[in-house]
Scaffold this active site. Structure first.
Site, PDB file in Angstrom:
ATOM      1  N   ARG A   1       0.837  -1.212   0.000  1.00  0.00           N
ATOM      2  CA  ARG A   1       0.000   0.000   0.000  1.00  0.00           C
ATOM      3  C   ARG A   1       0.870   1.259   0.000  1.00  0.00           C
ATOM      4  O   ARG A   1       0.540   2.257  -0.629  1.00  0.00           O
ATOM      5  CB  ARG A   1      -0.962  -0.026   1.195  1.00  0.00           C
ATOM      6  CG  ARG A   1      -2.018   1.063   1.120  1.00  0.00           C
ATOM      7  CD  ARG A   1      -3.097   0.885   2.171  1.00  0.00           C
ATOM      8  NE  ARG A   1      -2.565   0.961   3.522  1.00  0.00           N
ATOM      9  CZ  ARG A   1      -3.242   0.659   4.620  1.00  0.00           C
ATOM     10  NH1 ARG A   1      -4.509   0.257   4.521  1.00  0.00           N
ATOM     11  NH2 ARG A   1      -2.699   0.756   5.814  1.00  0.00           N
TER      12      ARG A   1
ATOM     13  N   LYS B   1      -2.663   6.494   1.333  1.00  0.00           N
ATOM     14  CA  LYS B   1      -2.445   6.986   2.698  1.00  0.00           C
ATOM     15  C   LYS B   1      -1.514   8.203   2.663  1.00  0.00           C
ATOM     16  O   LYS B   1      -0.370   8.162   3.128  1.00  0.00           O
ATOM     17  CB  LYS B   1      -1.876   5.850   3.557  1.00  0.00           C
ATOM     18  CG  LYS B   1      -2.401   5.880   4.970  1.00  0.00           C
ATOM     19  CD  LYS B   1      -2.276   4.530   5.637  1.00  0.00           C
ATOM     20  CE  LYS B   1      -2.348   4.628   7.144  1.00  0.00           C
ATOM     21  NZ  LYS B   1      -3.508   5.305   7.677  1.00  0.00           N
TER      22      LYS B   1
ATOM     23  N   GLU C   1     -16.233   6.056   4.687  1.00  0.00           N
ATOM     24  CA  GLU C   1     -15.497   5.554   5.851  1.00  0.00           C
ATOM     25  C   GLU C   1     -15.415   6.665   6.893  1.00  0.00           C
ATOM     26  O   GLU C   1     -16.060   7.708   6.740  1.00  0.00           O
ATOM     27  CB  GLU C   1     -14.118   5.056   5.431  1.00  0.00           C
ATOM     28  CG  GLU C   1     -13.225   6.094   4.788  1.00  0.00           C
ATOM     29  CD  GLU C   1     -11.815   5.574   4.521  1.00  0.00           C
ATOM     30  OE1 GLU C   1     -11.301   4.758   5.294  1.00  0.00           O
ATOM     31  OE2 GLU C   1     -11.212   6.016   3.528  1.00  0.00           O
TER      32      GLU C   1
HETATM   33  N1  PLP Z   1      -9.221   4.203   6.629  1.00  0.00           N
HETATM   34  C1  PLP Z   1      -8.388   5.207   6.928  1.00  0.00           C
HETATM   35  C2  PLP Z   1      -8.728   6.567   6.432  1.00  0.00           C
HETATM   36  C3  PLP Z   1      -7.252   4.960   7.693  1.00  0.00           C
HETATM   37  O1  PLP Z   1      -6.421   5.961   8.023  1.00  0.00           O
HETATM   38  C4  PLP Z   1      -6.988   3.662   8.148  1.00  0.00           C
HETATM   39  C5  PLP Z   1      -5.797   3.366   8.929  1.00  0.00           C
HETATM   40  O2  PLP Z   1      -4.812   2.889   8.472  1.00  0.00           O
HETATM   41  C6  PLP Z   1      -7.879   2.639   7.810  1.00  0.00           C
HETATM   42  C7  PLP Z   1      -8.987   2.951   7.052  1.00  0.00           C
HETATM   43  C8  PLP Z   1      -7.645   1.251   8.253  1.00  0.00           C
HETATM   44  O3  PLP Z   1      -6.659   0.624   7.506  1.00  0.00           O
HETATM   45  P1  PLP Z   1      -5.807  -0.566   8.104  1.00  0.00           P
HETATM   46  O4  PLP Z   1      -6.773  -1.616   8.504  1.00  0.00           O
HETATM   47  O5  PLP Z   1      -4.953  -1.001   6.977  1.00  0.00           O
HETATM   48  O6  PLP Z   1      -5.061  -0.014   9.247  1.00  0.00           O
HETATM   49  C1  COI Z   2      -4.043   3.256  11.552  1.00  0.00           C
HETATM   50  O1  COI Z   2      -5.036   2.649  11.926  1.00  0.00           O
HETATM   51  O2  COI Z   2      -2.917   2.739  11.514  1.00  0.00           O
HETATM   52  C2  COI Z   2      -4.124   4.624  11.081  1.00  0.00           C
HETATM   53  O3  COI Z   2      -3.225   5.052  10.414  1.00  0.00           O
HETATM   54  C3  COI Z   2      -5.260   5.463  11.460  1.00  0.00           C
HETATM   55  C4  COI Z   2      -4.856   6.726  12.110  1.00  0.00           C
HETATM   56  C5  COI Z   2      -6.076   7.556  12.209  1.00  0.00           C
HETATM   57  C6  COI Z   2      -4.248   6.517  13.448  1.00  0.00           C
END
Ligand code: PLP
Ligand code: COI
Length: 341
Positions: free
Chosen positions: A82, A184, A220
């Site tokens: 990612r 991200k 989201e």
């Molecule tokens: N959506 C957003 C906007 C995020 O910042 C995050 C955090 O990483 C997620 C979703 C969840 O992603 P992940 O499960 O890969 O941490």
């Molecule tokens: C995560 O879940 O790792 C994120 O980057 C989300 C952030 C809002 C702390």
């Protein structure tokens, strides 16, 4: 190895400076080998790309102590993939997947004393990031970058642990259609600050963002994807080109279907149908699965049947299975657990 003397159980989601971080620089067209440092500060050009035009991206993953005392991470290959995808969108030179994983391994190993013990309720949050450090004044990508990985021990993302939270429908959008919502990029989070500060001031834990084009579909929150459960037990998650492809959500959809034998659907979710769901949760690395008890839509409340005291039944099963896999209590699907020490 002696663990740090911290009150692990009372940690929130904050920054605690650990002993080591990993640093690698991109100069003259190549990433250097990089290495560990104890210096938690940076000296930057006042004209660095990150400072002028927000050329920065990040990842988030966690290290866990398993029941039998190993230190592991969860699917770091997907974070590496990612981040490379985000880099392409921001014209940042990609870091090879192997280099990303090696840096995570090194920094976690070096900070093993900071990895919270099994059963403490805390984990070690790992924050890899890359930013443009070379000077730019005309709008252009930087020529020089830094990749850095630090760690910080964390507790629950939302105060109150796994108690259901209250969110509100945001009047602001998180990401533009055909913009950067699927990667991200730090700028997505800068854009969400106004809305989250306002939500907190009004007593809400998070914002529910709708699709920016029609404002009829659920996207989201600022830091997590949505999972819903229908009254007949189907796990539903929104599909959209402008949400972040959460690794936790992808893993939970697999757990729901392949381990728990539930029906799953990844599809457009209209806000109009949210009132008919039985359960709602937010999922992400930081959020794990945080149950949502209530959604406030401009004063009109949607209250989920499980209430404000505990998680819904299926959300709980998903939570137990995912955390069971991460802590080594439940056998993991091939390749999900990456052993570090
Ligand atoms: N959506 C957003 C906007 C995020 O910042 C995050 C955090 O990483 C997620 C979703 C969840 O992603 P992940 O499960 O890969 O941490
Ligand atoms: C995560 O879940 O790792 C994120 O980057 C989300 C952030 C809002 C702390």
């Amino acid at each position: 190895m002696k663990k740090k003397d911290l009150d692990w159980g009372s940690l929130g989601f904050g920054y605690v400076s650990c002993d080591y971080r990993f640093v690698s620089n991109y100069e003259n067209g190549a990433w250097d080998e990089g290495g560990l440092t104890t210096d938690n500060t940076l000296v930057l050009s006042e004209c660095a790309g990150v400072l002028q035009y927000a050329q920065t991206c990040f990842e988030g993953l966690k290290a866990y102590t398993t029941e039998d005392g190993r230190i592991v991470t969860f699917r770091p290959d997907l974070n590496a993939e990612r981040m490379a995808n985000t880099c392409r969108r921001l014209i940042i030179p990609e870091l090879p997947e192997g280099r990303f994983i090696e840096a995570v391994e090194k920094v976690v190993k070096a900070n093993a004393a900071w990895v919270p013990p099994f059963g403490s309720g805390a984990t070690l949050y790992i924050r890899p990031f890359i930013f443009g450090k070379g000077p730019v004044i005309g709008v252009a990508p930087s020529k020089e970058y830094q990749f850095r990985v630090f760690t910080t021990p964390v507790g629950p993302y939302f105060k109150g642990g796994v108690k259901p939270i209250t969110i509100r429908v945001s009047d602001y959008d998180r990401a533009a259609p055909r913009g950067s919502g699927h990667v991200k990029a730090g700028l997505n989070y800068a854009m969400s600050l106004f809305a989250i500060v306002d939500a907190h001031a009004k007593g809400f834990d998070e914002n529910m963002y709708l699709d920016p084009e029609t404002r009829t579909k659920v996207e989201e929150t600022g830091g997590a994807n949505f999972l819903f459960v229908t009254k007949d037990g189907t796990v539903v998650t929104p599909k959209s080109p402008s949400i972040l492809p959460s690794i936790t959500r992808r893993s939970l959809m697999y757990v729901a279907k392949e381990i728990l034998g539930l029906k799953t659907e990844e599809r457009e979710v209209y806000f109009e149908e949210v009132k008919d769901f039985a359960e709602c949760g937010l999922c992400g690395t930081a959020a794990v699965i945080s149950p949502v008890g209530k959604i406030n839509d401009h004063g009109k409340e949607i209250c989920f049947p499980a209430g404000m005291e505990k998680m819904g039944e299926i959300t709980q099963k998903l939570y137990d299975t995912l955390t069971g896999i991460q802590m080594g209590r439940i056998p993991a699907p091939e390749g999900w657990i990456h052993e570090i020490a």
